[in-house]
Each structure stands twice: as structure tokens, then as C-alpha cells.
Design an enzyme around this catalytic site. Structure first.
Site, PDB file in Angstrom:
ATOM      1  N   LEU A  45       0.827  -1.205   0.000  1.00 37.57           N
ATOM      2  CA  LEU A  45       0.000   0.000   0.000  1.00 37.57           C
ATOM      3  C   LEU A  45       0.865   1.260   0.000  1.00 37.57           C
ATOM      4  O   LEU A  45       1.796   1.387   0.796  1.00 37.57           O
ATOM      5  CB  LEU A  45      -0.901  -0.018   1.232  1.00 37.57           C
ATOM      6  CG  LEU A  45      -2.018   1.026   1.304  1.00 37.57           C
ATOM      7  CD1 LEU A  45      -3.046   0.794   0.201  1.00 37.57           C
ATOM      8  CD2 LEU A  45      -2.696   0.975   2.673  1.00 37.57           C
ATOM      9  N   SER A 111       3.316  -6.845   2.166  1.00 37.74           N
ATOM     10  CA  SER A 111       2.137  -6.229   2.771  1.00 37.74           C
ATOM     11  C   SER A 111       0.881  -6.515   1.933  1.00 37.74           C
ATOM     12  O   SER A 111       0.567  -7.658   1.653  1.00 37.74           O
ATOM     13  CB  SER A 111       2.391  -4.728   2.948  1.00 37.74           C
ATOM     14  OG  SER A 111       1.438  -4.148   3.804  1.00 37.74           O
ATOM     15  N   ASP A 228       5.939  -5.372  14.161  1.00 37.57           N
ATOM     16  CA  ASP A 228       5.563  -4.816  12.859  1.00 37.57           C
ATOM     17  C   ASP A 228       4.897  -3.443  13.005  1.00 37.57           C
ATOM     18  O   ASP A 228       5.226  -2.503  12.306  1.00 37.57           O
ATOM     19  CB  ASP A 228       4.624  -5.790  12.146  1.00 37.57           C
ATOM     20  CG  ASP A 228       4.202  -5.306  10.786  1.00 37.57           C
ATOM     21  OD1 ASP A 228       4.878  -5.631   9.799  1.00 37.57           O
ATOM     22  OD2 ASP A 228       3.188  -4.576  10.702  1.00 37.57           O
ATOM     23  N   HIS A 283       7.182  -2.293  10.227  1.00 33.94           N
ATOM     24  CA  HIS A 283       6.538  -2.669   8.970  1.00 33.94           C
ATOM     25  C   HIS A 283       7.272  -2.157   7.734  1.00 33.94           C
ATOM     26  O   HIS A 283       7.378  -2.875   6.735  1.00 33.94           O
ATOM     27  CB  HIS A 283       5.094  -2.165   8.959  1.00 33.94           C
ATOM     28  CG  HIS A 283       4.298  -2.710   7.809  1.00 33.94           C
ATOM     29  ND1 HIS A 283       3.961  -4.038   7.695  1.00 33.94           N
ATOM     30  CD2 HIS A 283       3.795  -2.101   6.697  1.00 33.94           C
ATOM     31  CE1 HIS A 283       3.278  -4.236   6.574  1.00 33.94           C
ATOM     32  NE2 HIS A 283       3.168  -3.078   5.957  1.00 33.94           N
TER      33      HIS A 283
END
Length: 302
Positions: A45, A111, A228, A283
Site C-alpha cells: 500500500l 504487505s 511490525d 513494517h
């Protein structure tokens, strides 16, 4: 004299062969060099191909000669497009790469991209993916207040986001395609136009074929970790998720596993699932962490 002549014969043969030496060298087999399968990378994303420059560097250094393609599609805000639209776009991009690699390819999908790739493996009946490396991907869905959600839906919290995500309008956003509210499971099953389908949680005509396609994969490598900070719960990277009390149930306790609805149980039984949890990585750092690459990714890039 005969003895002397006999000793000189080998030297004479060498002289006779000298003019042909270049041809002999050309005919000799070349030293063996490892030939690595092509690698396809799918971003997450709000990402772009630039985010994977470190990963590209690591692969080129450890597996020189590997053809690596970081797909530059649905970058930035375009990554909010509905996931089925993205799946179609990425499918058109990977088909020619796979066609040129009869020995197979590897997928590294980060992701949200991990969900795109899982859908690709489901809908493509001729894919030749050896290792599908799912890098910190919410494979069982997302249920957490992240900065992305606050930016996109500033007036909503995770407890009431289902009102948006489980509407026809909400399903036009990629994030809502895998929003998984454990307190509204019935709405999720009925409204989810993406995750509930690729999980086989809702009946549809393609379920059997998709499962068969997914099982073509050689290895499913799952990577994630407790620090994360985005994937919620972080165990979703390993097909774990909340129950109605927000207690995390691991993959083997999930109905999709117990029913083998899209092939997880079969993959585990044949030893094809690899779980690589790692603490201390946020992340946005998964694809640039060298230790993570050497431990969890590089061993599966044959």
C-alpha cells in the site's frame, strides 16, 4: 634409436595439435554457473518500486545474474484501487515473465501485495511459482487503527469501520477488501468481495479451481513479527487471527485451515509451508533488513 624416437612421440603429437588448440578450447564445456529463477516483486500500500532498491541490491549481490522485476503498477494512491482490479493488472504483467521462465519463478510480495499475489496464484491455472514469499502481509485480514486508515477514514475507528468497509462503496477501496472485523463475522462473510472469496470462506463457483491452482505453488514462505506495528494482529502474516473475543487463534485453529478451504492444510502436510517470524522489525523495514533477507528470503531463491 627406437627408444629415443618413442620418447619424442608425445612432443610431436603436441606440435601437430597446436594449430587446433583454439578450436579445442571453444569446444570445452564452460565452467558451471548457477542459474537462478527469475524473481518478481509486488509492492504494498502506497509503495512503489523504489522502495525495494535495498532488496534488489541484496539479491544481485548474493545471487548474481538473477533477473529481478519489481513491478511498477498501482503505485502510491493507485494502490487503493479495488484488489481485483489490481490482480488483473499484475496478472497481465507476470504472464510474459513466467512464459520466458519454464524452470519457474519466485514471488516476493510485501504487505497488501501479498494478498494480490495469493489471488494471482488462485486465478492462474498455469502459473509456475516455486517460492511465494509473503512478506509481512495481512493474509487473514486486518483489524487495527493504523495511520493509513486514519488518513483515509479520519472519522472512523476500527470498532465502527465495518459500517464503511462492508458497504458497496467501501469495497471500492483496497483496504476494505481485507478488513476483517471479528465482531461482525456475518457482515464480513456477506460483504467481503475479496478476502472471503480467496479464503474460500464463502461459496462461489470457482472455489475448487482456485484451490487447485493455489496448490501448484512449490513453497509458501510466511514472514512477519511482533514489532511490525501495522499488521493487526501481527499473526495475520502467518494466517492467524482474532476470534470474537480478540484472542489470537493460530493458523492450525482457523476454520479455513481445518476445512482446507483453499489448500493450507494440504500445503503444510507436504512440508511446503515455511514460517519465519522475526522480532525487532517495523513494517516499513522488512524489505531493507539484511539479516531478515539472509535468514528468511535468500534460502528460498533457488
Amino acid at each position: 634409436m627406437l627408444g629415443l624416437c618413442g620418447q619424442r612421440l608425445p612432443a610431436a603429437w603436441v606440435l601437430l595439435l597446436l594449430p587446433f588448440l583454439p578450436l579445442l578450447l571453444l569446444a570445452a564445456p564452460a565452467p558451471h554457473r548457477a542459474s537462478y529463477k527469475p524473481v518478481i516483486v509486488v509492492h504494498g500500500l502506497f509503495d512503489s518500486s523504489y522502495s525495494f532498491r535495498h532488496l534488489l541490491e541484496y539479491i544481485n549481490e548474493t545471487h548474481p545474474g538473477t533477473v529481478v522485476t519489481v513491478l511498477d503498477l498501482f503505485d502510491g494512491r493507485e494502490s487503493l484501487r479495488p484488489l481485483w482490479e489490481q490482480v488483473q493488472g499484475f496478472r497481465e504483467a507476470v504472464v510474459p515473465i513466467m512464459a520466458k521462465a519454464p524452470q519457474g519463478v519466485h514471488l516476493i510480495c510485501y504487505s497488501q501485495g501479498g494478498l494480490v499475489c495469493r489471488a494471482l496464484l488462485s486465478v492462474m491455472d498455469d502459473h509456475n511459482v516455486d517460492s511465494f514469499i509473503s512478506l509481512s502481509s495481512p493474509q487473514m485480514g486486518q483489524y487495527g487503527d493504523t495511520d493509513y486508515l486514519k488518513w483515509l477514514f479520519p472519522t472512523s475507528m476500527r470498532s465502527n469501520l465495518y459500517r464503511i468497509c462492508y458497504s458497496p462503496w467501501g469495497q471500492e477501496f483496497s483496504i476494505c477488501n481485507y478488513w476483517h472485523d471479528p465482531h461482525h463475522d456475518d457482515l464480513y462473510l456477506n460483504a467481503s468481495s475479496f478476502l472471503a472469496l480467496i479464503n474460500g470462506e464463502r461459496d462461489h463457483p470457482n472455489a475448487t479451481v482456485w484451490r487447485k491452482n493455489f496448490l501448484r505453488v512449490g513453497h509458501l514462505v510466511l514472514i512477519g513479527g511482533p514489532d511490525d506495528g501495522v499488521i493487526t494482529p501481527w499473526q495475520s502474516s502467518f494466517f492467524g487471527f482474532y476470534d470474537a473475543n480478540e484472542t489470537v487463534l493460530e493458523m492450525e485453529e482457523q476454520l479455513v485451515y481445518l476445512r482446507d478451504s483453499f489448500g493450507l492444510k494440504t500445503l503444510l502436510a507436504r512440508g511446503a509451508i515455511v514460517r519465519c517470524p522475526m522480532a525487532g522489525i517495523s513494517h516499513t523495514a522488512w524489505h531493507s533488513n539484511r539479516t531478515l533477507y539472509e535468514t528468511c528470503i535468500e534460502p528460498w531463491l533457488s
